[in-house]
Design a protein around this motif. Structure first.
Motif, PDB file in Angstrom:
ATOM      1  N   VAL A 722       0.879  -1.202  -0.096  1.00 36.32           N
ATOM      2  CA  VAL A 722      -0.028  -0.022   0.104  1.00 36.32           C
ATOM      3  C   VAL A 722       0.728   1.286  -0.040  1.00 36.32           C
ATOM      4  CG1 VAL A 722      -1.852   1.330   1.280  1.00 36.32           C
ATOM      5  CG2 VAL A 722      -1.803  -1.203   1.255  1.00 36.32           C
ATOM      6  N   ASP A 723       0.636   2.416  -0.827  1.00 35.28           N
ATOM      7  CA  ASP A 723       1.256   3.692  -1.143  1.00 35.28           C
ATOM      8  C   ASP A 723       0.398   4.603  -0.205  1.00 35.28           C
ATOM      9  OD1 ASP A 723       2.785   5.587  -1.503  1.00 35.28           O
ATOM     10  OD2 ASP A 723       2.668   5.382  -3.723  1.00 35.28           O
ATOM     11  N   PRO A 724       1.010   4.963   0.928  1.00 36.97           N
ATOM     12  CA  PRO A 724       0.225   6.239   1.645  1.00 36.97           C
ATOM     13  C   PRO A 724      -0.006   7.254   0.762  1.00 36.97           C
ATOM     14  CG  PRO A 724       1.776   4.743   3.011  1.00 36.97           C
ATOM     15  CD  PRO A 724       2.164   4.547   1.665  1.00 36.97           C
ATOM     16  N   ALA A 725       1.000   7.663   0.113  1.00 41.84           N
ATOM     17  CA  ALA A 725       0.923   8.849  -0.807  1.00 41.84           C
ATOM     18  C   ALA A 725      -0.443   8.779  -1.785  1.00 41.84           C
ATOM     19  CB  ALA A 725       2.067   9.091  -1.696  1.00 41.84           C
ATOM     20  N   LEU A 726      -0.980   7.539  -2.156  1.00 40.63           N
ATOM     21  CA  LEU A 726      -2.176   7.689  -2.900  1.00 40.63           C
ATOM     22  C   LEU A 726      -3.430   7.929  -2.020  1.00 40.63           C
ATOM     23  CD1 LEU A 726      -1.446   4.635  -5.025  1.00 40.63           C
ATOM     24  CD2 LEU A 726      -0.920   6.887  -5.584  1.00 40.63           C
ATOM     25  N   LEU A 727      -3.105   7.839  -0.773  1.00 39.67           N
ATOM     26  CA  LEU A 727      -4.566   8.138   0.083  1.00 39.67           C
ATOM     27  C   LEU A 727      -4.743   9.181   0.711  1.00 39.67           C
ATOM     28  CD1 LEU A 727      -4.109   4.428   2.116  1.00 39.67           C
ATOM     29  CD2 LEU A 727      -5.572   5.116  -0.050  1.00 39.67           C
ATOM     30  N   ALA A 728      -3.468  10.191   0.331  1.00 35.82           N
ATOM     31  CA  ALA A 728      -3.659  11.366   1.017  1.00 35.82           C
ATOM     32  C   ALA A 728      -4.583  12.432   0.640  1.00 35.82           C
ATOM     33  CB  ALA A 728      -2.166  12.122   0.989  1.00 35.82           C
ATOM     34  N   VAL A 729      -4.998  13.160   1.244  1.00 34.25           N
ATOM     35  CA  VAL A 729      -6.248  14.302   0.966  1.00 34.25           C
ATOM     36  C   VAL A 729      -5.608  15.427   0.058  1.00 34.25           C
ATOM     37  CG1 VAL A 729      -8.000  15.971   1.709  1.00 34.25           C
ATOM     38  CG2 VAL A 729      -7.618  13.654   3.079  1.00 34.25           C
ATOM     39  N   GLY A 730      -6.212  15.668  -0.912  1.00 34.97           N
ATOM     40  CA  GLY A 730      -5.735  16.572  -1.734  1.00 34.97           C
ATOM     41  C   GLY A 730      -4.766  16.265  -2.888  1.00 34.97           C
TER      42      GLY A 730
END
Length: 730
Positions: A722-730
């Motif tokens: 899982v790439d957290p950057a893809l889940l960031a808001v904005g």
């Protein structure tokens, strides 16, 4: 340690009794002249020895790699023997296929393969002790019974402890194990009770226990450098520079056997300490021969997979109904591509082995999951007779399938022979991570069709996997034609494409299932949301009212058992009844593997920067009618879940120019203790034989996590890790 590993009876003293039909083999010792004395321990059979002081020694035949069999297998014997568990010592068996048959740790098979066998081992020991007491009292054995550690004759009030009866029992002829009445579960005193692992005191106090702890008189230490590119040979190495280092005894080239699974080319350095061997290795300045494998890279693999998905439908492995027509008539169709990477086993104890060659006989101390194939491999590679090789099974600091391969045994044996002294070979962490047999990468291209009622009427999976140039999937890289939801949808097609990628692969905990479940259960979740259905209800409808589909065993799928665990996990997790905060969600998944049925619900919270906190995981599992050791069982399930989450959140092996990039835990991240969520475990008992627990609880964890992330964020995870950057808001 060498003496302590010798727990089997000698062949000369063993009579093998084979029980008809069941395949049970028991060795029963005949008492020698000195064994009749009260002061001598009495061996009642291959597994059980009773000492005069009443202590019972029970042998555990299979390797202990953290799955708990050194506790659970002796528990089964001790239960039917009616031993006092407080006076039971468990011993690790030496590798001996004549005495013990096949000894291995893999496939979650220790309990299902040996449940009945070990019960009869214990029952036979109990029968001998009863017979000895009855003979001394002049009564019928049927008039006697047992309490923990004692034989009782209620009519006369007489009793005798096992220690006082052991010598006489050891001289009696054993009954046919198949004629003995086994205990009813309601009478169990040991099996089914929470029991600490027998090695825990040694582990927590740091006592020598593992393969890496083995010490022999006159032992030297070795390292073995292999090419960064798999299979590349040695061009040159500065052996003189290594030999000049303090404490170095030997430095030499190894041509290899042509197989990464036996003996790869490399350079061995032997010294009087491991640190000195390692420092000398750094002076080798080894140059490696050119290799075609240097063209391999993870980017290239992705391009190959994408090209295969676009240009070919693959070989049809299974086709039920008419998928194309069903997709064309579907009220709604969904397409998605899923992918997962190679990952390493990352055992906390790196590969190691100690070997000694004396008078043409090789003795090996190995933390192996598969000792007998290791013996055969050493024999073949070194030109020895298998009967001239003794393998001591040493506890492993993690296995997860990595130690089913035994190349480190061959390396240690080869180096010990060349060094002319006992040698302990220890891999560095970088050796371990860059020379593994990895969980295969894989790619899935799905198409699904729903009817007007939101039911799946069409399923297509184009599975792309690494393998050989002749189109055969690599080790642990295949997918069965019966993989769910095959047989549960009227129109089902599974196509296979094999990419010629020469990265060594092998089984990793729940082989195949640990990755396939992520893709399959993720796409099922997509179809559920596309249908506007609750994900649990959608899965229950997919399972329908089927019972057993297929034949019992690994190919059979009992939908009723899966419905049972799915309903249970929904109940205990508060599914559909728990109000979620913003960016908080629950996800569900289930999977059948290794004869175990498991469903899980994960609850996560995703921060605005994309960081994921797994708040809790609920698990329901069905592994039959009996949990041998609830303590060990819960630990296995919890460990499996955390293992699956850890892999999904942060683990990936990548290649550049044919070499593995990752080398240590800074670049290959395992879950930390403060990141581990509570794992709430529930067992659903069913009227089925008990099965194993080392693997089947892992596969549902990654998809439950990713489905929870979707519920929290609306963003679908189709690629691991899982790439957290893809889940960031904005």
């Amino acid at each position: 340690m060498a003496d302590g590993a010798q727990t089997g009876a000698s062949r000369r003293d063993v009579i093998q009794l084979v029980a008809g039909g069941g395949g049970l083999v028991l060795g029963f010792a005949l008492a020698g002249k000195g064994e009749a004395a009260q002061s001598a321990p009495a061996k009642l059979n291959t597994y059980v020895t009773v000492r005069p002081d009443g202590w019972v020694e029970v042998v555990s035949k299979n390797p202990e790699v953290g799955q708990g069999v050194k506790t659970s297998m002796p528990m089964i014997i001790a239960e039917e023997m009616d031993a006092d568990w407080n006076k039971v010592r468990t011993l690790q068996a030496v590798s001996d296929p004549v005495l013990f048959g096949r000894q291995f740790a893999g496939g979650s098979l220790s309990i299902p393969l040996h449940w009945d066998e070990l019960r009869r081992v214990g029952a036979t020991a109990r029968a001998l002790l009863i017979a000895a007491a009855a003979k001394s009292w002049g009564v019928e054995p049927s008039a006697c019974t047992t309490e923990p550690g004692r034989v009782i004759h209620k009519a006369s009030g007489r009793s005798a402890d096992y220690g006082s009866l052991a010598a006489a029992a050891g001289g009696l002829t054993a009954p046919d194990p198949q004629t003995l009445k086994l205990k009813e579960p309601a009478d169990y005193r040991i099996v089914g009770r929470f029991t600490p692992q027998v090695d825990t005191p040694a582990i927590v106090s740091g006592k020598p226990l593992f393969g890496i702890d083995v010490v022999l008189p006159g032992m030297l230490f070795a390292t073995f450098e292999k090419a960064p590119v798999f299979g590349a040979g040695v061009e040159s190495a500065d052996l003189d520079a290594a030999r000049a280092m303090k404490g170095v005894r030997k430095a030499f080239l190894v041509e290899g056997s042509g197989s990464l699974e036996a003996l790869a080319p490399g350079v061995a350095v032997v010294a009087d300490s491991w640190w000195r061997a390692l420092k000398a290795r750094e002076k080798l300045n080894t140059r490696w021969k050119a290799s075609e494998a240097s063209q391999m890279s993870s980017r290239r693999f992705e391009e190959m997979a994408a090209g295969s998905a676009r240009s070919a439908a693959g070989k049809v492995v299974r086709h039920d109904g008419d998928v194309d027509a069903a997709l064309k008539s579907a009220s709604k169709t969904i397409e998605a591509e899923y992918a997962y990477p190679y990952i390493s086993h990352a055992n906390l104890e790196p590969q190691n082995c100690t070997a000694r060659l004396q008078n043409g006989k090789m003795e090996i101390w190995a933390p192996t999951q598969n000792p007998e194939p290791g013996r055969q491999l050493v024999a073949k590679t070194l030109g020895l007779k298998p009967e001239d090789i003794t393998v001591h099974i040493i506890r492993a600091g993690g296995g997860f399938g990595r130690r089913l391969s035994n190349e480190y045994m061959v390396e240690a044996a080869w180096i010990a022979r060349e060094a002319g002294a006992p040698v302990k070979l220890i891999w560095t962490r970088e050796d371990d991570m860059r020379h593994g047999f990895y969980r295969p990468a894989g790619w899935h291209r799905f198409k699904g069709g729903l009817d007007a009622q939101g039911r799946i009427i069409a399923w297509e999976d184009h599975f792309i996997t690494p393998g050989s140039r002749d189109g055969q999937p690599g080790r642990s890289a295949a997918m069965a034609a019966t993989e769910f939801p095959a047989r549960f949808t009227p129109n089902f097609r599974y196509n296979l494409s094999v990419l010629p990628i020469s990265v060594p692969t092998g089984p990793l905990r729940a082989p195949g299932s640990n990755a396939i479940s992520f893709a399959v259960q993720g796409f099922i979740d997509e179809l559920a949301h596309a249908a506007g259905a609750d994900p649990v209800d959608f899965r229950l409808k997919l399972l329908g009212d089927f019972g057993l589909v297929g034949t019992p065993g690994r190919d059979g799928y009992d939908a009723a058992r899966m419905r049972g665990v799915l309903k249970k996990v929904a109940e205990v997790s508060g599914w559909g009844r728990t109000k979620m905060a913003p960016r908080q969600g629950q996800g569900v998944a289930f999977h059948f593997s290794h004869m175990g049925y498991f469903a899980q619900v994960a609850q996560v919270r995703v921060a605005e920067d994309g960081q994921i906190k797994v708040e809790k995981v609920w698990v329901a599992g069905d592994v039959g009618r009996q949990i041998v050791n609830p303590s060990g069982a819960i630990q296995q399930v919890q460990g499996s879940v955390l293992d699956g989450l850890s892999g999904a959140l942060g683990q990936e092996i990548t290649l550049e120019n044919g070499a593995v990039v990752q080398g240590n835990f800074d670049s290959y991240r395992l879950m930390r203790i403060n990141e581990a969520p509570p794992v709430d475990v529930h067992f659903v008992l069913s009227d089925n034989p008990p099965t194993g627990l080392g693997e089947p609880a892992l596969p549902p964890a990654p998809p439950a996590l990713c489905n929870a992330i979707f519920a929290a964020t609306g963003k679908r995870i189709r690629r691991l890790p899982v790439d957290p950057a893809l889940l960031a808001v904005g």
